[in-house]
Design a protein around this motif. Structure first.
Motif, mmCIF file in Angstrom:
data_model
loop_
_atom_site.group_PDB
_atom_site.id
_atom_site.type_symbol
_atom_site.label_atom_id
_atom_site.label_comp_id
_atom_site.label_asym_id
_atom_site.label_seq_id
_atom_site.Cartn_x
_atom_site.Cartn_y
_atom_site.Cartn_z
ATOM 1 N N LEU A 155 0.816 -1.210 0.000
ATOM 2 C CA LEU A 155 0.000 0.000 0.000
ATOM 3 C C LEU A 155 0.851 1.262 0.000
ATOM 4 N N GLU A 156 2.043 1.178 0.599
ATOM 5 C CA GLU A 156 2.917 2.349 0.677
ATOM 6 C C GLU A 156 4.324 1.904 1.043
ATOM 7 N N THR A 157 5.294 2.559 0.473
ATOM 8 C CA THR A 157 6.680 2.405 0.909
ATOM 9 C C THR A 157 7.219 3.797 1.198
ATOM 10 N N CYS A 158 7.904 3.933 2.301
ATOM 11 C CA CYS A 158 8.413 5.243 2.669
ATOM 12 C C CYS A 158 9.687 5.095 3.486
ATOM 13 N N ARG A 159 10.372 6.188 3.663
ATOM 14 C CA ARG A 159 11.557 6.239 4.512
ATOM 15 C C ARG A 159 11.269 7.201 5.652
ATOM 16 N N VAL A 160 11.349 6.694 6.862
ATOM 17 C CA VAL A 160 11.010 7.487 8.039
ATOM 18 C C VAL A 160 12.291 8.000 8.676
ATOM 19 N N PRO A 161 12.465 9.325 8.732
ATOM 20 C CA PRO A 161 13.670 9.901 9.347
ATOM 21 C C PRO A 161 13.476 10.163 10.826
ATOM 22 N N ALA A 162 14.549 10.467 11.495
ATOM 23 C CA ALA A 162 14.460 10.947 12.877
ATOM 24 C C ALA A 162 13.842 12.343 12.860
ATOM 25 N N VAL A 180 14.739 5.065 8.072
ATOM 26 C CA VAL A 180 14.386 3.646 8.110
ATOM 27 C C VAL A 180 13.328 3.365 7.057
ATOM 28 N N SER A 181 13.554 2.330 6.266
ATOM 29 C CA SER A 181 12.568 1.902 5.278
ATOM 30 C C SER A 181 11.372 1.265 5.982
ATOM 31 N N LEU A 182 10.185 1.767 5.665
ATOM 32 C CA LEU A 182 8.946 1.235 6.237
ATOM 33 C C LEU A 182 7.981 0.904 5.110
ATOM 34 N N THR A 183 7.509 -0.332 5.078
ATOM 35 C CA THR A 183 6.545 -0.781 4.079
ATOM 36 C C THR A 183 5.204 -1.012 4.757
ATOM 37 N N ILE A 184 4.150 -0.475 4.153
ATOM 38 C CA ILE A 184 2.783 -0.676 4.634
ATOM 39 C C ILE A 184 2.093 -1.598 3.635
ATOM 40 N N ALA A 185 1.511 -2.686 4.113
ATOM 41 C CA ALA A 185 0.948 -3.681 3.204
ATOM 42 C C ALA A 185 -0.380 -4.206 3.721
ATOM 43 N N GLU A 186 -1.065 -4.906 2.836
ATOM 44 C CA GLU A 186 -2.332 -5.561 3.162
ATOM 45 C C GLU A 186 -2.265 -6.990 2.649
ATOM 46 N N THR A 187 -2.866 -7.919 3.370
ATOM 47 C CA THR A 187 -2.814 -9.320 2.952
ATOM 48 C C THR A 187 -4.176 -9.979 3.071
ATOM 49 N N GLY A 188 -4.356 -10.990 2.252
ATOM 50 C CA GLY A 188 -5.548 -11.820 2.344
ATOM 51 C C GLY A 188 -5.267 -13.135 3.026
ATOM 52 N N SER A 189 -4.080 -13.277 3.593
ATOM 53 C CA SER A 189 -3.711 -14.522 4.259
ATOM 54 C C SER A 189 -4.552 -14.748 5.513
ATOM 55 N N GLN A 238 5.351 -19.157 3.920
ATOM 56 C CA GLN A 238 4.277 -18.160 3.884
ATOM 57 C C GLN A 238 4.556 -16.975 4.808
ATOM 58 N N PHE A 239 5.473 -17.125 5.755
ATOM 59 C CA PHE A 239 5.774 -16.024 6.668
ATOM 60 C C PHE A 239 6.605 -14.923 5.997
ATOM 61 N N TYR A 240 7.226 -15.234 4.878
ATOM 62 C CA TYR A 240 8.067 -14.230 4.209
ATOM 63 C C TYR A 240 7.261 -13.128 3.547
ATOM 64 N N GLU A 241 5.973 -13.317 3.465
ATOM 65 C CA GLU A 241 5.090 -12.253 2.978
ATOM 66 C C GLU A 241 5.163 -11.033 3.895
ATOM 67 N N PHE A 242 5.529 -11.234 5.151
ATOM 68 C CA PHE A 242 5.478 -10.184 6.159
ATOM 69 C C PHE A 242 6.862 -9.701 6.582
ATOM 70 N N VAL A 243 7.906 -10.259 5.973
ATOM 71 C CA VAL A 243 9.276 -9.916 6.339
ATOM 72 C C VAL A 243 9.751 -8.713 5.526
ATOM 73 N N PRO A 244 10.213 -7.641 6.166
ATOM 74 C CA PRO A 244 10.748 -6.491 5.409
ATOM 75 C C PRO A 244 12.086 -6.839 4.776
ATOM 76 N N GLN A 245 12.408 -6.150 3.682
ATOM 77 C CA GLN A 245 13.661 -6.376 2.989
ATOM 78 C C GLN A 245 14.609 -5.206 3.230
#
Length: 454
Positions: A11-18, A106-115, A130-137
């Motif tokens: 849904l979104e990828t962003c970089r969150v700064p201090a 910091v890289s932050l990914t916002i996602a949605e799943t049907g799992s 199936q757990f790798y769907e939720f692991v950040p890269q």
């Protein structure tokens, strides 16, 4: 590239700064405790699953923005988390973690799943992949003119509409040990729940992270010894081999079971000390894994390898809120024929307990020979061993973002090891241990076990 479940939707990828009021720049040198992990580039991966029925619109309009805001506030206290590992090339300079305002985040990914949320948090056998769907890269290593650079942390938050949320963490081990990372995650959760860091600072002010590396005493110059070894090999991004062809499941070891194991040991070895819940549990698992594994010669050595937080065990002691690595290592050895024998479990307990008593818990022994740690690791390549990751001492499941205690913790990192255990507390009952395992192939031979303790 990591394999990703097709049901995930980014849904979104962003970089969150201090926050803007944070320091403009910070360079944190690596101690010998950190340098030993430099080429361990398979990130430590943890997943926290929360029961929290929430619509997609509420998640995007209220939950996600608040998470980003609270993460930024938290990074103001934990600047290294937003930084990059800097690995100098052709230079006498040593590796460091560097933060630069306007560049580091910091890289932050916002996602949605049907799992199926309930399937994932269950104790039954599930496909580990199936757990790798939720692991950040974590972004791959970048080659600059004079150094290599790689982020030390990445985060991912995934919504299960109407059911729950998963918060995924991936960090390089050189950033910090479990004590440090759990403190960061709990701080983020607390600031998110409280709606800002004012109340957090009131409650946690005295335990804010200490970044000063001078608290680690290194009179032998072990950091220089280690750096001379590791600098010869440039950093290389490692993709995780998927599919893993493994199954993840969870088993519960009750407090009464643990007490019976202790009684069994002490009935045979009444003078043995250090017969803790940790020792009897990992000894039981070690014995079971070896007995259920492949047949080898009787005189082959079996190894159990574990790390321990030694902040309070070295002289002078290191503050509990020191942010970085401060781990000692223990190695127990037993011949295969002894470990699979009738008294194998008791012998395993004795070997591990003696290693803790005579090495890990002794201030004059815990760092003895530390200058040889890297060479010893190389010598142990290919041995028959079982390792342990994490500790019930650091209860990550208590991280409350305002959604209550986590329903389930999964330590995905152990997928990368041939035989490994992860250890954490249970939310089900005080004193109980959950045993989560990974089995390989169709024979369901036990190859990994994560232990969750109360």
């Amino acid at each position: 590239m990591y394999w990703q479940n097709a049901m995930a939707a980014i849904l979104e990828t962003c970089r969150v700064p201090a926050p803007s009021g944070a320091a403009a720049e910070l360079s944190v040198p690596l101690t010998f405790f950190d340098i030993r992990w430099l080429h361990f580039l398979h990130p430590i991966r943890r997943l926290l699953f929360y029961d929290f029925p929430c619509s997609k619109s509420h998640f995007l309009e209220a939950i996600a923005p608040k998470l980003k805001e609270s993460l930024s506030s938290t990074l103001g206290h934990y600047l290294p988390v937003a930084g990059d590992l800097i690995f100098p090339l052709n230079s006498e300079k040593k590796a460091e973690i560097r933060y630069v305002a306007g560049d580091s985040a910091v890289s932050l990914t916002i996602a949605e799943t049907g799992s199926d949320f309930d399937d994932l948090i269950g104790n039954h056998a599930r496909d580990a992949d199936q757990f790798y769907e939720f692991v950040p890269q974590i972004d791959p290593v970048k080659d600059e003119s004079e150094y290599q650079r790689v982020p030390v942390m990445a985060l991912k938050v995934t919504l299960f509409p109407g059911r729950g949320i998963c918060v995924g963490f991936a960090n390089l081990h050189c950033l910090g040990d479990a004590s440090s990372l759990v403190r960061f995650i709990q701080a983020w959760a607390s600031i998110n729940k409280l709606g800002g860091d004012e109340e957090f600072l009131t409650k946690q002010g005295e335990s804010l992270p200490i970044l000063d590396r001078s608290v680690i005493k290194d009179p032998l110059g072990i950091d220089t010894i280690f750096w001379k070894t590791v600098k010869e090999v440039p950093l290389k991004s490692l993709s995780f081999p998927l599919p893993t062809c493994r199954v993840r499941a969870t088993y519960i070891l009750r407090q009464s079971d643990i007490e019976r194991l202790k009684y069994l040991v002490l009935a045979k070895k009444p003078g043995l000390i250090q017969v803790s819940s940790f020792v009897v549990t990992v000894s039981y698992v070690w014995t079971c894994l070896v007995k259920s594994g492949e047949q080898v010669d009787d005189d082959v050595l079996e190894y159990f390898i574990f790390t321990a937080d030694i902040r309070a065990r070295i002289d002078p002691p290191v503050p509990a809120n020191y942010f970085g690595n401060c781990l000692g290592c223990g190695v127990a050895r037993i011949e295969h024929k002894q470990l699979v024998g009738e008294q194998g479990f008791v012998m395993a307990v004795e070997a591990i307990a003696d290693e803790i008593k005579n090495r890990v818990n002794k201030k004059d022994e815990v760092l003895k020979g530390a200058e040889n740690w890297l060479s010893e690791i190389k010598e142990m390549t290919g041995i028959r061993s079982l390792g342990v990751s994490g500790s019930p001492k650091f209860d990550l499941s208590t991280a409350d973002f305002g959604w209550g205690r986590a329903r389930k913790l999964e330590v995905v990192s152990i997928d990368g090891e041939k035989h490994s255990i992860s250890l954490c507390k249970s939310r089900d009952s005080e004193g109980d241990w959950k045993l989560g395992s990974l089995c390989r192939g169709h024979k369901w031979k036990l190859s990994q076990l994560s232990l969750i303790t109360g």
